[in-house]
Design a protein around this motif. Structure first.
Motif, short mmCIF file in Angstrom:
data_model
loop_
_atom_site.label_atom_id
_atom_site.label_comp_id
_atom_site.label_asym_id
_atom_site.label_seq_id
_atom_site.Cartn_x
_atom_site.Cartn_y
_atom_site.Cartn_z
N ARG A 146 0.84 -1.20 0.00
CA ARG A 146 0.00 0.00 0.00
C ARG A 146 0.88 1.25 0.00
N PRO A 147 0.45 2.30 -0.71
CA PRO A 147 1.26 3.53 -0.79
C PRO A 147 1.48 4.14 0.59
N TRP A 148 2.66 4.70 0.75
CA TRP A 148 3.00 5.34 2.03
C TRP A 148 2.22 6.64 2.17
N THR A 149 1.74 6.91 3.36
CA THR A 149 1.05 8.17 3.66
C THR A 149 1.71 8.84 4.86
N TYR A 150 1.55 10.15 4.94
CA TYR A 150 2.17 10.87 6.04
C TYR A 150 1.55 10.46 7.38
N ASP A 151 0.25 10.34 7.39
CA ASP A 151 -0.43 9.93 8.62
C ASP A 151 -0.30 8.42 8.81
N PRO A 152 -0.19 7.96 10.05
CA PRO A 152 -0.09 6.51 10.31
C PRO A 152 -1.32 5.79 9.78
N PRO A 153 -1.16 4.58 9.25
CA PRO A 153 -2.32 3.83 8.75
C PRO A 153 -3.33 3.55 9.86
N ALA A 154 -4.58 3.51 9.48
CA ALA A 154 -5.62 3.20 10.47
C ALA A 154 -5.66 1.72 10.80
N ASP A 155 -5.30 0.89 9.82
CA ASP A 155 -5.31 -0.55 10.04
C ASP A 155 -4.20 -0.94 11.02
N PRO A 156 -4.52 -1.69 12.10
CA PRO A 156 -3.51 -2.04 13.11
C PRO A 156 -2.32 -2.81 12.54
N GLU A 209 -1.13 -2.78 9.34
CA GLU A 209 -0.29 -1.90 8.52
C GLU A 209 0.52 -0.94 9.38
N ARG A 210 -0.11 -0.42 10.42
CA ARG A 210 0.60 0.51 11.31
C ARG A 210 1.75 -0.19 12.02
N PHE A 211 1.52 -1.42 12.44
CA PHE A 211 2.56 -2.19 13.10
C PHE A 211 3.71 -2.50 12.14
N LEU A 212 3.38 -2.92 10.92
CA LEU A 212 4.43 -3.28 9.97
C LEU A 212 5.31 -2.09 9.61
N ARG A 213 4.72 -0.93 9.54
CA ARG A 213 5.52 0.26 9.25
C ARG A 213 6.54 0.52 10.36
N ALA A 214 6.09 0.40 11.60
CA ALA A 214 7.01 0.62 12.71
C ALA A 214 8.02 -0.51 12.83
N PHE A 215 7.57 -1.72 12.60
CA PHE A 215 8.43 -2.88 12.79
C PHE A 215 9.58 -2.92 11.80
N LYS A 216 9.34 -2.55 10.55
CA LYS A 216 10.40 -2.59 9.53
C LYS A 216 11.61 -1.78 9.97
N ALA A 217 11.38 -0.60 10.51
CA ALA A 217 12.49 0.23 10.97
C ALA A 217 13.11 -0.33 12.25
N ASP A 218 12.28 -0.83 13.14
CA ASP A 218 12.77 -1.32 14.43
C ASP A 218 13.65 -2.55 14.28
N VAL A 219 13.22 -3.51 13.46
CA VAL A 219 13.98 -4.76 13.36
C VAL A 219 15.32 -4.51 12.65
N ARG A 220 15.33 -3.59 11.71
CA ARG A 220 16.59 -3.27 11.04
C ARG A 220 17.57 -2.61 12.02
N THR A 221 17.06 -1.67 12.81
CA THR A 221 17.91 -0.99 13.78
C THR A 221 18.43 -1.96 14.83
N ALA A 222 17.56 -2.83 15.33
CA ALA A 222 17.97 -3.79 16.35
C ALA A 222 19.00 -4.77 15.81
N THR A 223 18.87 -5.16 14.56
CA THR A 223 19.80 -6.12 13.97
C THR A 223 21.16 -5.49 13.70
N THR A 224 21.17 -4.35 13.04
CA THR A 224 22.43 -3.74 12.64
C THR A 224 23.18 -3.10 13.79
N ASN A 225 22.54 -2.98 14.94
CA ASN A 225 23.22 -2.44 16.11
C ASN A 225 23.47 -3.50 17.18
N SER A 226 23.49 -4.75 16.77
CA SER A 226 23.77 -5.84 17.70
C SER A 226 25.27 -6.15 17.71
N LYS A 227 25.69 -6.87 18.74
CA LYS A 227 27.09 -7.28 18.82
C LYS A 227 27.43 -8.22 17.66
#
Length: 220
Positions: free
Chosen positions: A159-169, A171-189
Protein backbone atom coordinates in the motif's frame (compact mmCIF):
# COMPACT_ATOMS: atom_id res chain seq x y z
CA UNK A 1 35.95 45.42 97.11
CA UNK A 2 32.65 44.88 95.34
CA UNK A 3 34.06 46.48 92.18
CA UNK A 4 37.10 44.19 92.27
CA UNK A 5 34.90 41.09 92.54
CA UNK A 6 32.73 42.33 89.70
CA UNK A 7 35.75 42.73 87.39
CA UNK A 8 37.02 39.28 88.36
CA UNK A 9 33.63 37.72 87.62
CA UNK A 10 33.41 39.51 84.25
CA UNK A 11 36.88 38.30 83.27
CA UNK A 12 35.99 34.76 84.18
CA UNK A 13 32.66 34.75 82.27
CA UNK A 14 34.02 33.76 78.81
CA UNK A 15 35.71 30.77 80.35
CA UNK A 16 32.46 29.35 81.71
CA UNK A 17 31.17 27.85 78.41
CA UNK A 18 34.60 26.36 77.79
CA UNK A 19 34.69 24.78 81.23
CA UNK A 20 31.17 23.44 80.79
CA UNK A 21 32.06 22.01 77.39
CA UNK A 22 35.02 20.23 78.91
CA UNK A 23 32.76 18.65 81.49
CA UNK A 24 30.38 17.19 78.85
CA UNK A 25 31.04 13.51 78.42
CA UNK A 26 32.34 12.57 74.94
CA UNK A 27 29.85 10.72 72.73
CA UNK A 28 29.97 6.99 73.03
CA UNK A 29 31.66 5.31 70.11
CA UNK A 30 29.76 2.65 68.24
CA UNK A 31 31.19 -0.66 69.15
CA UNK A 32 31.83 -2.84 66.15
CA UNK A 33 30.30 -6.30 66.43
CA UNK A 34 32.78 -8.98 67.15
CA UNK A 35 33.66 -11.19 64.22
CA UNK A 36 33.57 -14.89 64.83
CA UNK A 37 36.83 -16.19 63.36
CA UNK A 38 35.20 -19.56 62.87
CA UNK A 39 32.96 -17.97 60.23
CA UNK A 40 36.00 -16.98 58.14
CA UNK A 41 37.40 -19.71 55.89
CA UNK A 42 40.75 -20.74 57.31
CA UNK A 43 40.14 -18.84 60.54
CA UNK A 44 40.97 -20.17 63.97
CA UNK A 45 40.17 -19.20 67.48
CA UNK A 46 43.45 -17.39 67.62
CA UNK A 47 42.96 -15.15 64.57
CA UNK A 48 41.67 -14.71 61.03
CA UNK A 49 42.60 -16.73 57.97
CA UNK A 50 44.71 -15.16 55.23
CA UNK A 51 43.26 -13.67 52.05
CA UNK A 52 44.61 -16.65 50.14
CA UNK A 53 42.34 -18.89 52.23
CA UNK A 54 39.18 -17.10 51.06
CA UNK A 55 37.19 -18.92 48.42
CA UNK A 56 38.01 -17.73 44.91
CA UNK A 57 35.02 -17.07 42.64
CA UNK A 58 35.16 -17.62 38.91
CA UNK A 59 34.09 -14.57 36.91
CA UNK A 60 32.79 -14.44 33.35
CA UNK A 61 31.97 -11.73 30.86
CA UNK A 62 28.45 -10.21 31.24
CA UNK A 63 27.82 -10.95 27.56
CA UNK A 64 28.51 -14.64 28.20
CA UNK A 65 26.44 -14.91 31.37
CA UNK A 66 23.42 -12.77 30.52
CA UNK A 67 20.43 -14.03 28.61
CA UNK A 68 17.34 -12.24 27.41
CA UNK A 69 14.14 -13.02 29.28
CA UNK A 70 10.79 -12.78 27.49
CA UNK A 71 8.84 -10.16 29.40
CA UNK A 72 6.34 -8.36 27.14
CA UNK A 73 4.91 -10.52 24.35
CA UNK A 74 2.70 -13.53 24.86
CA UNK A 75 3.91 -16.88 23.53
CA UNK A 76 1.98 -16.53 20.25
CA UNK A 77 2.98 -12.87 19.85
CA UNK A 78 6.66 -13.63 20.39
CA UNK A 79 6.59 -16.57 17.97
CA UNK A 80 5.06 -14.27 15.34
CA UNK A 81 7.68 -11.63 16.15
CA UNK A 82 10.47 -14.14 15.56
CA UNK A 83 8.99 -15.36 12.27
CA UNK A 84 8.41 -11.84 11.02
CA UNK A 85 11.93 -10.78 12.05
CA UNK A 86 13.44 -13.63 10.05
CA UNK A 87 11.24 -12.72 7.08
CA UNK A 88 12.07 -9.04 7.10
CA UNK A 89 15.76 -9.32 8.02
CA UNK A 90 17.24 -12.66 6.93
CA UNK A 91 20.99 -13.39 6.83
CA UNK A 92 22.54 -11.80 3.74
CA UNK A 93 26.02 -11.58 2.21
CA UNK A 94 27.78 -13.01 5.22
CA UNK A 95 25.97 -10.75 7.67
CA UNK A 96 23.75 -12.15 10.44
CA UNK A 97 20.01 -11.82 10.22
CA UNK A 98 17.57 -10.72 12.89
CA UNK A 99 17.40 -14.14 14.55
CA UNK A 100 21.18 -14.50 14.75
CA UNK A 101 21.40 -10.97 16.16
CA UNK A 102 18.68 -11.78 18.74
CA UNK A 103 16.66 -8.81 17.52
CA UNK A 104 13.27 -10.30 18.59
CA UNK A 105 14.54 -10.76 22.15
CA UNK A 106 15.85 -7.22 22.23
CA UNK A 107 12.62 -5.75 20.86
CA UNK A 108 10.61 -7.71 23.40
CA UNK A 109 12.83 -6.34 26.17
CA UNK A 110 12.60 -2.81 24.78
CA UNK A 111 8.82 -2.95 24.53
CA UNK A 112 8.65 -3.83 28.22
CA UNK A 113 10.14 -0.39 28.93
CA UNK A 114 8.38 1.57 26.17
CA UNK A 115 5.48 3.99 26.31
CA UNK A 116 1.96 2.60 26.27
CA UNK A 117 1.31 3.87 22.72
CA UNK A 118 4.27 1.91 21.35
CA UNK A 119 3.27 -1.19 23.26
CA UNK A 120 -0.25 -0.92 21.86
CA UNK A 121 1.03 -0.77 18.27
CA UNK A 122 2.92 -4.04 18.74
CA UNK A 123 0.20 -5.82 20.72
CA UNK A 124 -2.57 -4.99 18.23
CA UNK A 125 -0.30 -5.60 15.24
CA UNK A 126 0.94 -9.02 16.34
CA UNK A 127 -2.55 -10.09 17.34
CA UNK A 128 -3.88 -8.96 13.96
CA UNK A 129 -1.08 -10.86 12.24
CA UNK A 130 -2.04 -14.08 14.01
CA UNK A 131 -5.76 -13.47 13.53
CA UNK A 132 -5.43 -13.00 9.76
CA UNK A 133 -3.16 -16.02 9.57
CA UNK A 134 -5.72 -18.20 11.34
CA UNK A 135 -8.50 -16.85 9.15
CA UNK A 136 -6.64 -17.50 5.90
CA UNK A 137 -4.64 -20.62 6.72
CA UNK A 138 -6.07 -21.99 10.00
CA UNK A 139 -2.76 -21.62 11.85
CA UNK A 140 -0.69 -18.97 13.57
CA UNK A 141 1.75 -16.81 11.65
CA UNK A 142 4.78 -18.64 13.09
CA UNK A 143 3.67 -21.85 11.33
CA UNK A 144 3.21 -20.37 7.85
CA UNK A 145 5.52 -21.29 5.00
CA UNK A 146 7.24 -18.77 2.73
CA UNK A 147 4.50 -18.67 0.09
CA UNK A 148 1.77 -18.18 2.68
CA UNK A 149 3.73 -15.37 4.35
CA UNK A 150 4.16 -13.65 0.98
CA UNK A 151 0.45 -13.92 0.28
CA UNK A 152 -0.45 -12.51 3.70
CA UNK A 153 2.06 -9.64 3.87
CA UNK A 154 2.12 -8.43 0.27
CA UNK A 155 -1.14 -6.39 0.38
CA UNK A 156 -0.36 -4.35 3.51
CA UNK A 157 3.29 -3.84 2.52
CA UNK A 158 2.41 -2.75 -1.03
CA UNK A 159 0.00 0.00 0.00
CA UNK A 160 1.26 3.53 -0.79
CA UNK A 161 3.00 5.34 2.03
CA UNK A 162 1.05 8.17 3.66
CA UNK A 163 2.17 10.87 6.04
CA UNK A 164 -0.43 9.93 8.62
CA UNK A 165 -0.09 6.51 10.31
CA UNK A 166 -2.32 3.83 8.75
CA UNK A 167 -5.62 3.20 10.47
CA UNK A 168 -5.31 -0.55 10.04
CA UNK A 169 -3.51 -2.04 13.11
CA UNK A 170 -1.47 -4.49 11.02
CA UNK A 171 -0.29 -1.90 8.52
CA UNK A 172 0.60 0.51 11.31
CA UNK A 173 2.56 -2.19 13.10
CA UNK A 174 4.43 -3.28 9.97
CA UNK A 175 5.52 0.26 9.25
CA UNK A 176 7.01 0.62 12.71
CA UNK A 177 8.43 -2.88 12.79
CA UNK A 178 10.40 -2.59 9.53
CA UNK A 179 12.49 0.23 10.97
CA UNK A 180 12.77 -1.32 14.43
CA UNK A 181 13.98 -4.76 13.36
CA UNK A 182 16.59 -3.27 11.04
CA UNK A 183 17.91 -0.99 13.78
CA UNK A 184 17.97 -3.79 16.35
CA UNK A 185 19.80 -6.12 13.97
CA UNK A 186 22.43 -3.74 12.64
CA UNK A 187 23.22 -2.44 16.11
CA UNK A 188 23.77 -5.84 17.70
CA UNK A 189 27.09 -7.28 18.82
CA UNK A 190 26.77 -10.11 16.30
CA UNK A 191 26.33 -7.68 13.41
CA UNK A 192 29.18 -5.47 14.61
CA UNK A 193 31.57 -8.43 14.82
CA UNK A 194 30.57 -9.66 11.36
CA UNK A 195 30.95 -6.16 9.93
CA UNK A 196 34.46 -5.90 11.33
CA UNK A 197 35.38 -9.34 9.97
CA UNK A 198 34.05 -8.41 6.53
CA UNK A 199 35.79 -5.05 6.52
CA UNK A 200 32.55 -3.09 6.52
CA UNK A 201 33.79 -0.85 9.29
CA UNK A 202 36.79 0.20 7.20
CA UNK A 203 34.78 1.62 4.34
CA UNK A 204 34.06 -1.69 2.65
CA UNK A 205 30.31 -1.19 2.63
CA UNK A 206 27.61 -2.17 5.09
CA UNK A 207 26.24 -0.02 7.84
CA UNK A 208 28.00 3.10 9.00
CA UNK A 209 30.21 2.59 12.00
CA UNK A 210 30.38 -1.21 11.67
CA UNK A 211 33.14 -2.83 13.69
CA UNK A 212 33.50 0.05 16.13
CA UNK A 213 32.04 -1.88 19.05
CA UNK A 214 29.01 0.39 19.36
CA UNK A 215 26.11 -1.96 19.91
CA UNK A 216 23.39 -2.91 22.39
CA UNK A 217 24.12 -5.74 24.81
CA UNK A 218 21.85 -8.70 25.49
CA UNK A 219 21.68 -7.94 29.19
CA UNK A 220 18.70 -8.44 31.46
Amino acid sequence: MKRRRFVQALAAAPAVPVLLAQQVAPPATTQQPAVNPQMVPGGTRGGFGSMEDLQKLDVVSPDDAASMVQRFCTVDQFAALQKLSDTMMPPMKGMPGALEAKAPEFLDFLLGHSLADRQQIYKLGLDALNAQSRKSFSKTFAKLDASQITELLTPPLKRPWTYDPPADPLERFLRAFKADVRTATTNSKEYSVAAAANGAGAGGGGRRGGGLGLYWNSLD
